[in-house]
Design an enzyme around this catalytic site. Sequence first.
Site, PDB file in Angstrom:
ATOM      1  N   GLY A 106      37.755  37.902  29.163  1.00  0.00           N
ATOM      2  CA  GLY A 106      37.606  38.242  27.746  1.00  0.00           C
ATOM      3  C   GLY A 106      37.060  39.654  27.551  1.00  0.00           C
ATOM      4  O   GLY A 106      36.286  40.131  28.372  1.00  0.00           O
ATOM      5  N   ASP A 228      28.952  36.703  27.573  1.00  0.00           N
ATOM      6  CA  ASP A 228      28.160  35.478  27.743  1.00  0.00           C
ATOM      7  C   ASP A 228      26.799  35.744  28.386  1.00  0.00           C
ATOM      8  O   ASP A 228      25.904  34.899  28.317  1.00  0.00           O
ATOM      9  CB  ASP A 228      28.924  34.458  28.596  1.00  0.00           C
ATOM     10  CG  ASP A 228      30.139  33.906  27.874  1.00  0.00           C
ATOM     11  OD1 ASP A 228      30.405  34.356  26.750  1.00  0.00           O
ATOM     12  OD2 ASP A 228      30.821  33.027  28.429  1.00  0.00           O
ATOM     13  N   LYS A 271      22.221  26.048  -1.547  1.00  0.00           N
ATOM     14  CA  LYS A 271      23.009  24.816  -1.640  1.00  0.00           C
ATOM     15  C   LYS A 271      23.764  24.467  -0.369  1.00  0.00           C
ATOM     16  O   LYS A 271      24.320  23.384  -0.274  1.00  0.00           O
ATOM     17  CB  LYS A 271      23.964  24.876  -2.833  1.00  0.00           C
ATOM     18  CG  LYS A 271      25.046  25.911  -2.714  1.00  0.00           C
ATOM     19  CD  LYS A 271      25.976  25.841  -3.924  1.00  0.00           C
ATOM     20  CE  LYS A 271      27.112  26.832  -3.745  1.00  0.00           C
ATOM     21  NZ  LYS A 271      27.572  27.465  -4.920  1.00  0.00           N
ATOM     22  N   TYR A 272      23.831  25.398   0.601  1.00  0.00           N
ATOM     23  CA  TYR A 272      24.624  25.120   1.803  1.00  0.00           C
ATOM     24  C   TYR A 272      23.786  25.104   3.067  1.00  0.00           C
ATOM     25  O   TYR A 272      22.856  25.891   3.212  1.00  0.00           O
ATOM     26  CB  TYR A 272      25.686  26.205   2.012  1.00  0.00           C
ATOM     27  CG  TYR A 272      26.817  26.175   1.025  1.00  0.00           C
ATOM     28  CD1 TYR A 272      27.584  25.026   0.849  1.00  0.00           C
ATOM     29  CD2 TYR A 272      27.129  27.316   0.292  1.00  0.00           C
ATOM     30  CE1 TYR A 272      28.638  25.022  -0.062  1.00  0.00           C
ATOM     31  CE2 TYR A 272      28.185  27.313  -0.608  1.00  0.00           C
ATOM     32  CZ  TYR A 272      28.928  26.161  -0.783  1.00  0.00           C
ATOM     33  OH  TYR A 272      29.965  26.149  -1.670  1.00  0.00           O
ATOM     34  N   ARG A 281      30.653  30.369  26.861  1.00  0.00           N
ATOM     35  CA  ARG A 281      31.423  29.205  27.308  1.00  0.00           C
ATOM     36  C   ARG A 281      30.541  28.151  27.955  1.00  0.00           C
ATOM     37  O   ARG A 281      30.735  26.967  27.747  1.00  0.00           O
ATOM     38  CB  ARG A 281      32.547  29.633  28.254  1.00  0.00           C
ATOM     39  CG  ARG A 281      33.555  28.559  28.543  1.00  0.00           C
ATOM     40  CD  ARG A 281      34.849  29.120  29.098  1.00  0.00           C
ATOM     41  NE  ARG A 281      34.625  30.103  30.123  1.00  0.00           N
ATOM     42  CZ  ARG A 281      34.289  29.801  31.379  1.00  0.00           C
ATOM     43  NH1 ARG A 281      34.127  28.557  31.744  1.00  0.00           N
ATOM     44  NH2 ARG A 281      34.113  30.764  32.261  1.00  0.00           N
ATOM     45  N   TYR A 567      35.187  35.942  18.708  1.00  0.00           N
ATOM     46  CA  TYR A 567      36.150  37.032  18.884  1.00  0.00           C
ATOM     47  C   TYR A 567      35.750  38.267  18.079  1.00  0.00           C
ATOM     48  O   TYR A 567      35.976  39.390  18.501  1.00  0.00           O
ATOM     49  CB  TYR A 567      37.553  36.549  18.497  1.00  0.00           C
ATOM     50  CG  TYR A 567      37.976  35.371  19.360  1.00  0.00           C
ATOM     51  CD1 TYR A 567      38.401  35.569  20.668  1.00  0.00           C
ATOM     52  CD2 TYR A 567      37.858  34.062  18.891  1.00  0.00           C
ATOM     53  CE1 TYR A 567      38.725  34.496  21.483  1.00  0.00           C
ATOM     54  CE2 TYR A 567      38.185  32.987  19.704  1.00  0.00           C
ATOM     55  CZ  TYR A 567      38.613  33.208  20.997  1.00  0.00           C
ATOM     56  OH  TYR A 567      38.919  32.148  21.811  1.00  0.00           O
TER      57      TYR A 567
END
Length: 700
Positions: A106, A228, A271-272, A281, A567
């Site tokens: 990646g 990572d 509210k969220y 990974r 990404y």
Amino acid sequence: MPGKKSLSIEDLIKNPGVQAATSNENMELIERRLNIPPKCKLLSGRYTKLIDNDHFKFDIHNDASKLLPDIINNKVQMITALDTADDAFIEKYCRKLTIGIVFSGGPAPGGHNVIAGLYEAAKNANPETRIYGFLLGPDGIIENESIEITADLVAAYRNLGGFTMIKTGRAKIDTKKKVALSRKTCKNLGLDALVIVGGDDSNTNAAFLAQEMIKDGVQVIGVPKTIDGDIQVRDADGNVLCAMSFGFHTAARAFANAISNLCTDSSSDVKYWHICKVMGRVASHLALEVALQTHANMTLISEDLADYTDYKRINKAKEKGTIDYTAYGMTLRHLSRVICNGIVRRAAVNKNYGVIVIPEGVLEFINEIQVFILKLNTIIAEYNETHDNDFHVNFLLLDDKLEYLRQLARRSREDASFKIWNTRDDELFNDIPAFFQEGLLTERDSHGNFQFSQVETERVLLGLVKDYLNILKENGTYKIGIERSYYKKTLEQEGLDPAFFGPILFKNYDGDDYLLVKESIISVKTLKQALVKAGAISAEEDVPAAVNKIYKKSVPNFKTQIHFYGYDGRGNDPTRFDCNYTYNLGFTVFSLIANGSTGQMAAIRNLEMDFSLWEPIGIPIAPLMHLEERKGKLTLVLEKSLVDLNSVSFRVVKSLRERWLAATPDEDNYRRPGPIRFTGKGEEDKPITLVLNALDRAHQ
Ligand code: FBP
């Protein structure tokens, strides 16, 4: 404007104002391209020399000694600067070279600067040296597809993110045929050295190629790349040789900026709950860094969950004289309970919102899922005798795959020695929702790894969280706390006595600032029953509007927004830290090549310190190898570093968890890391985990 003729589109497009406004160039891009990162002092001489350092020792695996005999005794190499040298040294150091470089795996921000550093160091030593970039990853080596790196290319991509210049790919040079083709490519191009910029698997590949290509006189050097952050190298005594791969800082900062913005938004319109899955990974280094950068309300660290022990279960089993093995490690069910606990506690102080960070690889650390992943890895690998995707080509639909698994279960009933998939596995697997079954059966990467980015981990977890919250709602323990002053004002506005209704409605009227409706009141009906029973109203009367309003406010609605950060951050332009780190890695690579090394990984020590103290080195890859299961078989690979639960960074996050959950009437404790900027003081920063973890070493 009436009467005024508008410009034709052709004229508009030619207009300098339009051209400037729509140009691909902008100030940030121009500044990035023009900026030449500084060079470490030890890389700033006319030449560099390597000194083998015997102080660093490794526990060498037998298989590594057998399979990598010519590079297993490599030492850590320290780099020093030289301004003068004898003729023989100069002739060797400045010989004309042909070098190939490839990106593998990646993208990670900073890759272009590895090329820039290598290019500049090589051309300084000998302008006739040529550097080729293999296209689309290791496939470019196998298929001899490359471009020559030029000064113009380097200038166009300097300090820019992505691997756009030569692209990348996930192929692995792991069969005799692929190795033979790669050797042929190196021979055709007349390569003296091959540079593999990649993660743990790619550096493993680099070591095997180094061993293989010694007979061809081709040196192979690895570079630690992965967002990572799981390439962290220590020697057998725990001395840190490589604290962090490049790209980690940028990706973590990009994720953190986006997640911090969600903290701001969610604490504004309250509210969220934002559920943020972040890449990584296997290891949770990125999630840990994001936690430190943002102070999000909850951050799961997979390694921590795997370490969980359920002492209640252990003691219960002990009383019966048995051992409960399921008490070790966390189950999905238990994890959903932990998350719900945080949500319920925040709701009790009127914070029915927040931000949860989930590491992409979390499911691999959950007992029951880990078993499935390992079993299915083996089943798929054993099926894929000829090609990596045979299993998926032959069993196109989920039903076909499930039927194949059923056949295996039948086989296990007939043949006791066949253990990989039994009836119980099959039954348990069939209890999982279809989208998750598909996820677990998804195609493995070329190294046989499970691809977590393809699975909607957060959906699985969220499903369980929602189910359990509904149970808590029904049993009256998930409630929104009502601010005392608001309650009083609302009742007084209707001429009601808050002190009279308070003890009837709330379980904590005599105590806290936030009032919690009694657990027995879970509907308008039970509310009325409570009022009638207390003599506040008669059975014929309606519930007073103000009381009804307060009750409604106490009923939670768990609303979520799901995000995946991966990404986007991986494609970000690098932080100043990653720009400097990678540019100097490029110079380190050249120093290793010019001084004749092979099977080494370029690295820089003391990254947590001031730039003036950075120390470029070469790390031997072969002694770092250990056995791991890949494609169902034990394979020699470079060890992946997981989050160390004894590290300072993890211990700090653990101890601040409660503060960041902020299940108190006080303000939330969010931190604003701000966006990645190339200029200005703010961009002098480093990964927080890097800095914290070094504190331990400072005390040793
Ligand atoms: P590398 O190990 O190759 O650096 O890639 C890491 C990573 O970005 C992971 O965080 C993520 O799980 C994976 O790549 C995604 O892979 P893909 O790009 O193939 O979807």
